[in-house]
Design a protein around this motif. Structure first.
Motif, short mmCIF file in Angstrom:
data_model
loop_
_atom_site.label_atom_id
_atom_site.label_comp_id
_atom_site.label_asym_id
_atom_site.label_seq_id
_atom_site.Cartn_x
_atom_site.Cartn_y
_atom_site.Cartn_z
N PRO A 21 -17.02 -95.38 72.70
CA PRO A 21 -17.23 -94.02 71.74
C PRO A 21 -18.09 -94.91 70.71
CG PRO A 21 -15.33 -94.46 70.81
CD PRO A 21 -15.33 -95.17 72.25
N LEU A 22 -19.41 -94.09 70.49
CA LEU A 22 -20.39 -94.30 69.43
C LEU A 22 -19.23 -94.33 67.99
CD1 LEU A 22 -22.87 -95.49 67.92
CD2 LEU A 22 -23.82 -93.05 68.38
N MET A 23 -19.61 -95.56 67.75
CA MET A 23 -19.05 -95.78 65.73
C MET A 23 -19.80 -95.43 65.18
SD MET A 23 -15.18 -95.80 66.85
CE MET A 23 -15.18 -96.50 64.84
N ILE A 24 -20.41 -94.03 64.39
CA ILE A 24 -20.87 -94.15 63.17
C ILE A 24 -20.22 -94.49 61.86
CG2 ILE A 24 -22.95 -92.02 62.22
CD1 ILE A 24 -22.62 -90.18 64.41
N TYR A 25 -21.14 -95.45 61.43
CA TYR A 25 -20.66 -95.58 59.56
C TYR A 25 -21.53 -95.23 59.38
CZ TYR A 25 -19.62 -99.16 55.96
OH TYR A 25 -18.78 -99.87 54.86
N SER B 159 -14.54 -102.53 60.36
CA SER B 159 -14.49 -103.46 60.10
C SER B 159 -15.22 -104.08 60.82
CB SER B 159 -13.47 -103.69 60.51
OG SER B 159 -12.64 -103.84 61.42
N TYR B 160 -15.02 -105.86 60.61
CA TYR B 160 -16.17 -106.66 61.43
C TYR B 160 -15.83 -106.22 63.39
CZ TYR B 160 -19.43 -110.07 63.75
OH TYR B 160 -19.89 -110.84 64.33
N ALA B 161 -14.43 -105.64 62.43
CA ALA B 161 -14.15 -105.80 65.12
C ALA B 161 -14.25 -104.81 65.16
CB ALA B 161 -11.76 -106.12 64.32
N ASP B 162 -14.67 -103.14 64.39
CA ASP B 162 -14.73 -102.43 64.67
C ASP B 162 -16.34 -102.88 65.27
OD1 ASP B 162 -12.16 -100.82 64.13
OD2 ASP B 162 -13.45 -100.96 61.53
N LEU B 163 -17.24 -103.19 64.20
CA LEU B 163 -18.71 -103.75 65.24
C LEU B 163 -18.32 -104.42 66.24
CD1 LEU B 163 -19.98 -104.76 62.03
CD2 LEU B 163 -20.44 -102.97 63.50
N SER B 164 -17.33 -105.15 66.80
CA SER B 164 -17.20 -105.63 68.13
C SER B 164 -15.95 -104.98 68.74
CB SER B 164 -16.27 -107.58 67.90
OG SER B 164 -16.95 -107.77 66.55
N ASN B 165 -15.99 -103.81 68.85
CA ASN B 165 -15.18 -103.45 69.92
C ASN B 165 -16.04 -102.19 70.93
OD1 ASN B 165 -12.66 -104.31 69.35
ND2 ASN B 165 -11.63 -103.87 68.05
N SER B 166 -17.03 -101.53 70.00
CA SER B 166 -17.42 -100.43 70.31
C SER B 166 -19.47 -100.68 70.00
CB SER B 166 -16.44 -99.30 69.45
OG SER B 166 -15.35 -99.04 69.65
N PRO B 167 -19.98 -99.27 71.03
CA PRO B 167 -21.14 -99.43 69.64
C PRO B 167 -21.45 -98.84 68.42
CG PRO B 167 -20.89 -98.58 71.89
CD PRO B 167 -19.49 -99.18 72.28
N SER B 168 -22.32 -99.65 67.84
CA SER B 168 -21.94 -98.67 66.59
C SER B 168 -23.33 -98.37 66.15
CB SER B 168 -21.38 -99.79 65.77
OG SER B 168 -20.65 -100.26 65.46
N ILE B 169 -23.56 -98.22 64.80
CA ILE B 169 -25.05 -97.28 64.04
C ILE B 169 -24.59 -96.99 62.63
CG2 ILE B 169 -24.21 -94.71 64.49
CD1 ILE B 169 -27.54 -94.64 64.21
N LEU B 170 -24.51 -97.81 62.03
CA LEU B 170 -24.45 -98.50 60.48
C LEU B 170 -26.23 -97.43 60.31
CD1 LEU B 170 -24.27 -101.99 60.58
CD2 LEU B 170 -22.92 -100.39 60.75
N ILE B 171 -25.37 -96.51 59.01
CA ILE B 171 -26.37 -95.41 58.24
C ILE B 171 -26.41 -95.91 56.94
CG2 ILE B 171 -27.07 -93.21 57.84
CD1 ILE B 171 -26.40 -92.20 60.07
N GLN C 216 -17.26 -91.60 66.90
CA GLN C 216 -16.53 -91.49 66.05
C GLN C 216 -17.16 -91.25 64.21
OE1 GLN C 216 -12.76 -93.43 66.16
NE2 GLN C 216 -12.72 -92.65 69.06
N VAL C 217 -16.45 -91.13 63.31
CA VAL C 217 -17.62 -90.92 61.95
C VAL C 217 -16.40 -92.35 60.73
CG1 VAL C 217 -18.16 -90.79 59.62
CG2 VAL C 217 -18.79 -88.98 62.24
N ARG C 218 -16.47 -92.90 60.74
CA ARG C 218 -16.04 -93.81 59.79
C ARG C 218 -17.21 -93.98 58.80
NH1 ARG C 218 -12.44 -97.54 62.58
NH2 ARG C 218 -11.59 -96.52 64.00
N ILE C 219 -16.42 -93.89 56.93
CA ILE C 219 -16.89 -93.71 55.93
C ILE C 219 -16.00 -94.91 55.03
CG2 ILE C 219 -17.16 -92.17 53.90
CD1 ILE C 219 -16.86 -89.51 55.28
N GLY C 220 -16.80 -95.37 54.27
CA GLY C 220 -16.97 -96.55 53.27
C GLY C 220 -15.94 -97.60 54.04
#
Length: 450
Positions: free
Chosen positions: A217-221, A309-321, A301-305
């Protein structure tokens, strides 16, 4: 026909709905009074919106009072923009209704005509004063249904403001929920050859292709800033000397406490609030991206604050906002062609190289100009596809969110890129004008791909 009986204890004005051609001069006079009132004086977009809908109605151009027509005329949207994905007209209409309610709460008794914007419509209505009632007459007066006669007593106005405030809150919540879930399973056009923009949805598919092709899933940070509030003891002290003001949490959470600027606070009187601190522009972008992923059939999935972690960035496509409120944005952009710089009081976007350009947030005439960087890393140091939306202010980030989720705006911004861009890393510097805290559609002022 339904009737409403009001028992009144003071003189009132009764207003009757008028055809535009019958009260045009009075409406224009009232319009100018409204635009010069404290409720509208500094609200540039609200003034533009109200002047537009009133003059179009008076001139009989009812066909221009549509959401899309207003979006094109006032907010510089393209003629084919997706109104379902872009609620800017609906939001501004709600703001204008709220300010009109406030204006008429304070309007002088001699007001001869009233301008209203009915809920669910962009076509204003004009109501002219028809008679003055004395208290004895008022005690037995019968009003017809609201569509025929407007009850403008102070008692009723207080009730109506409360009712419509609640109604507006419910409607806004419904719009937000619909915006986030709209058409989540609608079919999307398949991507054509790289660089092609002939099919609907193609540019969006090409931009987001690495996400759509990933099994994760795309991680929305969303970053969360450190946020402080005065301690309860400060509010209690203020309440004791100001008739209980700020003794309730609903007021403490929604209104700034008007302390004397010279009032000294101890550091112990400031409390860290860990649940606060998400920027509104970041949230707007996150909602847009999540809605788009739903329509493309991609889980997110949305993650806040700190819950990222860097592991999240390494495990899934991500968008940093976010920009300077997001440590991951700063770290990942630092070695890139366009990066964010913090030099004391100067926050800006910097281009690498001895002759690199710089972009600063600035005031321009009655508006502001903001800049943002959209970074699209197909080959990121994390090993995963990563997108970064970073504006110098929250409005810049909001404009970047609209840029990467709006088909027509994205297509216009990418049309001059070299062939083969979908498979390359990409950075775009965007510029947007901001009026009344609302960003216009952004356009590209610089790009770099590798």
């Amino acid at each position: 026909m339904s009737t409403y009986r009001e028992i009144l204890d003071h003189p009132v004005k009764a207003f009757q709905k008028e055809a535009p051609e019958e009260c045009g001069p009075l409406v224009l006079e009232e319009l100018e009074r409204i635009l010069e009132s404290r409720q509208f004086r500094h609200c540039t977009r609200g003034k533009q919106f109200l002047r537009y809908v009133v003059t179009e109605k008076l001139n009989g151009r009812i066909e221009n009072l549509k959401e899309r027509s207003i979006g094109v005329a006032i907010f510089r949207r393209t003629a084919n923009y997706a109104t379902g994905d872009d609620p800017v007209v609906r939001v501004q209409a709600g703001e204008v209704r709220r300010r009109l309610e406030q204006y008429y709460q304070e309007a002088p008794e001699k007001t001869s005509v009233r301008i209203e914007l009915p809920v669910g419509s962009y076509s204003p209505e004009f109501h002219r004063h028809s008679l003055q009632l004395s208290p004895p007459e008022a005690s037995s007066v019968v009003f017809s249904a609201p569509s025929e006669t407007k009850k403008l007593t102070r008692t009723f106005n207080a009730w109506r403001v409360s009712f419509f405030s609640l109604l507006a809150a419910v409607l806004m919540l419904a719009v937000l929920l619909a915006f986030m879930s709209f058409d989540r399973h609608a079919p999307v056009a398949q991507a054509a050859a790289p660089g092609s923009t002939s099919a609907a949805g193609t540019v969006l598919n090409e931009f987001w292709a690495p996400v759509l092709g990933s099994p994760q899933p795309l991680m929305i940070y969303l970053a969360k800033e450190v946020t402080y509030r005065p301690a309860i003891s400060v509010y209690d002290e203020y309440a004791r000397t100001h008739h209980g003001a700020f003794s309730k949490e609903v007021q403490r959470a929604n209104d700034p406490i008007p302390l004397n600027p010279d009032r000294k606070l101890l550091w112990s009187q400031m409390v860290l609030y860990s649940d606060y601190g998400v920027a509104t522009g970041d949230v707007d972008s996150a909602v847009r991206v999540s809605s788009l992923m739903g329509r493309l059939g991609k889980p997110d999935q949305v993650r806040i604050g700190r819950n990222f972690s860097y592991a999240d960035l390494s495990n899934s496509p991500s968008i940093l906002i976010g920009a300077f409120n997001d440590c991951w944005t700063i770290k990942l952009m630092a070695p890139l062609h366009f990066s964010l710089k913090d030099e004391g009081s100067q926050l800006f976007i910097s281009e690498a190289g001895p002759h690199g350009r710089r972009w600063f947030w600035k005031n321009v005439s009655s508006a502001q100009k903001d800049y943002a960087v959209v970074t699209r890393l197909v080959n990121s140091s994390t090993g995963q596809y990563t997108v970064i939306l970073a504006g110098l202010s929250g409005q810049g980030t909001e404009a970047a969110g609209e840029f990467v989720t709006n088909e027509s705006i994205l297509a216009a911004g990418l049309k001059n890129l070299p062939r083969g861009w979908p498979s390359r890393n990409l950075q775009l510097v965007l510029e947007t004008n901001i009026t009344d805290s609302e960003p216009d559609a952004a356009h590209v002022v610089a790009s770099y791909s590798w």
